[in-house]
Design an enzyme around this catalytic site. Structure first.
Site, PDB file in Angstrom:
ATOM      1  N   HIS A  89       0.841  -1.014   0.022  1.00 37.39           N
ATOM      2  CA  HIS A  89       0.097  -0.047   0.077  1.00 37.39           C
ATOM      3  C   HIS A  89       0.956   1.186  -0.022  1.00 37.39           C
ATOM      4  CE1 HIS A  89      -3.929   1.964   0.692  1.00 37.39           C
ATOM      5  NE2 HIS A  89      -3.368   2.783   1.109  1.00 37.39           N
ATOM      6  N   ALA A  90       0.519   2.139  -0.841  1.00 39.60           N
ATOM      7  CA  ALA A  90       1.544   3.294  -1.190  1.00 39.60           C
ATOM      8  C   ALA A  90       1.482   4.292  -0.011  1.00 39.60           C
ATOM      9  CB  ALA A  90       1.364   3.923  -2.532  1.00 39.60           C
ATOM     10  N   HIS A 104       0.285  11.919  -5.649  1.00 38.86           N
ATOM     11  CA  HIS A 104      -0.333  12.059  -4.406  1.00 38.86           C
ATOM     12  C   HIS A 104       0.605  11.819  -3.461  1.00 38.86           C
ATOM     13  CE1 HIS A 104      -3.521  11.391  -1.344  1.00 38.86           C
ATOM     14  NE2 HIS A 104      -2.506  10.492  -0.913  1.00 38.86           N
ATOM     15  N   GLU A 158      -3.883  14.871   2.683  1.00 39.17           N
ATOM     16  CA  GLU A 158      -4.267  13.947   1.697  1.00 39.17           C
ATOM     17  C   GLU A 158      -4.586  14.774   0.363  1.00 39.17           C
ATOM     18  OE1 GLU A 158      -3.672  10.892   1.660  1.00 39.17           O
ATOM     19  OE2 GLU A 158      -3.465  10.730   3.983  1.00 39.17           O
ATOM     20  N   HIS A 172      -7.266   0.338   5.260  1.00 45.65           N
ATOM     21  CA  HIS A 172      -7.326   1.332   6.233  1.00 45.65           C
ATOM     22  C   HIS A 172      -8.082   1.004   7.764  1.00 45.65           C
ATOM     23  CE1 HIS A 172      -6.593   3.274   2.495  1.00 45.65           C
ATOM     24  NE2 HIS A 172      -5.992   4.263   3.395  1.00 45.65           N
ATOM     25  N   TYR A 174      -9.713  11.576   3.926  1.00 43.81           N
ATOM     26  CA  TYR A 174      -9.614  11.215   2.444  1.00 43.81           C
ATOM     27  C   TYR A 174     -11.088  11.745   1.864  1.00 43.81           C
ATOM     28  CZ  TYR A 174      -6.308   7.796   3.418  1.00 43.81           C
ATOM     29  OH  TYR A 174      -5.043   7.115   3.483  1.00 43.81           O
TER      30      TYR A 174
END
Length: 649
Positions: free
Chosen positions: A351-352, A381, A409, A511, A521
């Site tokens: 997961h980035a 991002h 974010e 998450h 987000y």
């Protein structure tokens, strides 16, 4: 004055300090209070330096584990967390003895206030360790889950990234998609239920030790507004009409493709048909749902591959964009220490993520980059996070954070709005040909909409669900029923097959398994359009009501005016409440959906006309898929007063 004079120890309250407060009230500054404040300042600066060293150690251990998932690294990480937790608790106990509420200096009061919250380290050692283990357990289960292929049942090594994600993006076989969906939710979701239940109980105990009712209140406190949940609801009401038009249109296109046995005319959309495991963005179905299918569509991914793009080139391109705005270049250590491709010799958390090591010079990204259009956006991002770190690295440690979690974010996404504009893609040679006509523009806006608009109800659902869990309104025996109830009500999607409480589908999302708050987000997807609009005006790229300067075609590349304005906001970190930071850039002090609605206005008008033309049903009738028992449904209806059908809510 001795440091102990400042503290209220063992119930012996300092009369002098109390008297001093009254003195100040009547005759200006009191020298004793000034001395107290000076001492407080010395103390907090030393504490802040030590906190930076602790955060650095924690990040190093966390990186070691997530970039090489082994039992030994997991244990080492938990060991470091335990040691640091003890040190944090000592510092916290000392900090709480200061009577900082009466200090004159705003920044000093804000630092004390932030340091007066200990976080999960407030738990006794044994419970703290259990909490770490339950989150670690969920995270490693998620990262290492493998499932079997639909086409070859003996091939059982499919990982989420890249394998399952790729099939989800490309397959148009509903049975294959259903198989992958069910198997992933079984592996990554159901297995996490026991850990999740324990995590909720322990995290709530930690919240109470930090003077919050529960984790829901704790998470929301980060936003520093008393009516955060009402604001989220209001934003959703503003965006909902646009979402419902988009939903109705996509449902029709899916029905045309798969037939009404698979997709109903008036019900929710089956969640496995939207090109993404969680139906959180629908970009992957764009090719067969776009408004004007005959318009020649430029395949950005194909162009990138033909031009021999690499992961490194994608990161360099993003770095160059930030530099063109007069922002900071990535430091040498960034290029040396980041992991930007999936290693072949070990398991990592793919997961980035972007990392600040709190020493002012070590910043990294960990990402299993694939050369495609979606990852070009993700690169920008993640680089946005690092740019934020670089801009506020001069702040005290406690202020090295976004103005609120959503700001962090939003930064990279705001840049990505420019990068994905047709104008910019032409500039960098990924698109050739003429400027857009109206049909191409609607296609482009549609493509953005099935990313940006459809994400909002998903993001809203994820934390509304967890707020209910943390508040005890959703008990473990109702987890899955309540989760799907929200997803149907807000998102208008349904599971592909019946669900029971044997399943725990929420944890099949990273998450939830990794204990990451998600409202950030949702906030980000709203405010990035406010940021974008403000930057575009500064760059002279957007002029309201001027049809030659539309928001959708704005590219702020090379605008130093836009870059400087962005920098002014980023440099503040979390040193001021977020409305101050928002105002510095946009002139607005509230989260508002008007930027997003302005951006998508041409699409909204087109969808309304198209849905009217085809007689589409707007909204959705209750799902026929079972995910709550009749007892659960009755209890829910009783709790909420019989809920109206999802179409009307």
């Amino acid at each position: 004055m001795a440091r102990t004079m400042l503290k209220i120890g063992g119930g012996a309250v300092l009369v002098a300090a109390i008297v001093a407060v009254f003195v100040v009230a009547t005759q200006g500054r009191d020298p004793d209070l000034e001395a107290l404040e000076h001492e407080g300042h010395e103390y907090i600066m030393q504490l802040d330096r030590n906190a930076g060293l602790r955060k650095n150690r924690a990040s190093v251990a966390e990186w070691a584990y997530t970039s090489n998932i082994t039992k030994a690294n997991e244990e080492a990480r938990i060991q470091v967390q335990l040691e640091l937790s003890k040190l944090e608790k000592q510092a916290w106990e000392e900090t709480r003895m200061y009577k900082w509420q009466d200090f004159q200096d705003f920044t000093l009061r804000r630092m004390f206030k932030k340091y007066s919250q200990l976080g999960v380290s407030a738990l006794p050692d044994d419970k703290y360790k259990l909490l770490m283990q339950s989150v670690s357990g969920m995270e490693s289960n998620y990262a290492t889950s493998k499932i079997c292929s639909y086409k070859d049942s003996s091939k059982c090594d499919l990982a989420l990234e890249p394998d399952i994600t790729e099939i989800f993006a490309k397959s148009q076989d509903p049975e294959e998609l259903k198989h992958l969906w069910v198997e992933w939710h079984k592996a990554a979701g159901a297995k996490a239920r026991a850990n999740f239940t324990q995590y909720v109980q322990l995290d709530n105990e930690a919240a109470k030790l930090n003077d919050f009712k529960d984790v829901a209140e704790w998470w929301q406190s980060e936003y520093e507004v008393p009516d955060f949940e009402e604001q989220l609801a209001k934003l959703w009401e503003d965006v909902k009409p646009l979402y419902q038009q988009l939903h109705a249109y996509v449902r029709k296109r899916l029905r045309d493709k798969y037939g009404d046995q698979v997709v109903s005319a008036k019900g929710p959309i089956p969640a496995h048909l939207l090109g993404n495991m969680w139906a959180q963005t629908w970009n992957n179905i764009e090719s067969f749902t776009r408004p004007y299918p005959d318009k020649k569509e430029v395949d950005i991914t194909q162009a990138m591959q033909e031009q021999n793009y690499t992961a490194l080139k994608m990161f360099q391109m993003s770095d160059e964009f930030f530099r063109s705005l007069n922002l900071t270049a990535m430091p040498e250590k960034f290029w040396k220490n980041s992991i930007i491709e999936k290693p072949t010799d070990r398991e990592i958390v793919c997961h980035a993520s972007a990392w600040d090591f709190y020493d002012g010079e070590d910043f990294r990204i960990k990402m299993c980059t694939v050369v495609n259009k979606e990852h070009l956006r993700v690169v920008h991002h993640e680089m946005g996070h690092v740019q934020y770190y670089l801009q506020y690295r001069h702040q005290p440690q406690i202020f090295r954070a976004g103005a609120n979690p959503g700001f962090h974010e939003a930064v990279g996404d705001t840049i990505a709005l420019s990068v994905s504009s047709p104008k910019h893609l032409r500039r960098v040679g990924l698109v050739s040909g003429d400027a857009e006509d109206e049909q191409t523009e609607i296609n482009q806006l549609y493509k953005m909409g099935i990313d940006k608009i459809v994400f909002l109800p998903f993001a809203y659902t994820l934390d509304l669900f967890r707020y209910g869990v943390f508040r005890g309104e959703t008990q473990p025996e109702d987890y899955n029923c309540h989760y799907w109830r929200l997803r149907e009500m807000l998102q208008g999607v349904e599971p592909p097959v019946n669900r029971t409480e044997e399943d725990f589908d929420a944890a099949a999302k990273y998450h939830v398994s990794a204990d990451v708050e998600y409202a950030r987000y949702y906030v980000s997807f709203i405010i990035q359009f406010q940021f974008h609009r403000a930057l575009c005006q500064l760059a002279g790229e957007y002029v309201p009501e001027d049809l030659t300067k539309k928001l959708v075609d704005c590219d702020i590349y090379q605008s130093v005016a836009a870059g400087n304005a962005l920098s002014n906001m980023l440099k503040m970190g979390s040193s001021k409440p977020w409305p101050d930071a928002m105002e510095a850039l946009t002139g607005q002090r509230a989260m508002r959906a008007d930027g997003l609605l302005e951006y998508f206005r041409p699409l909204h008008e087109w969808l309304q006309a198209e849905n009217q033309r085809t007689g589409e049903h707007i909204g959705w009738e209750p799902s026929r898929i079972q995910y709550c028992t009749s007892e659960q449904r009755a209890a829910l209806d009783a709790a909420q007063g019989a809920a109206p059908s999802a179409t009307d809510t």
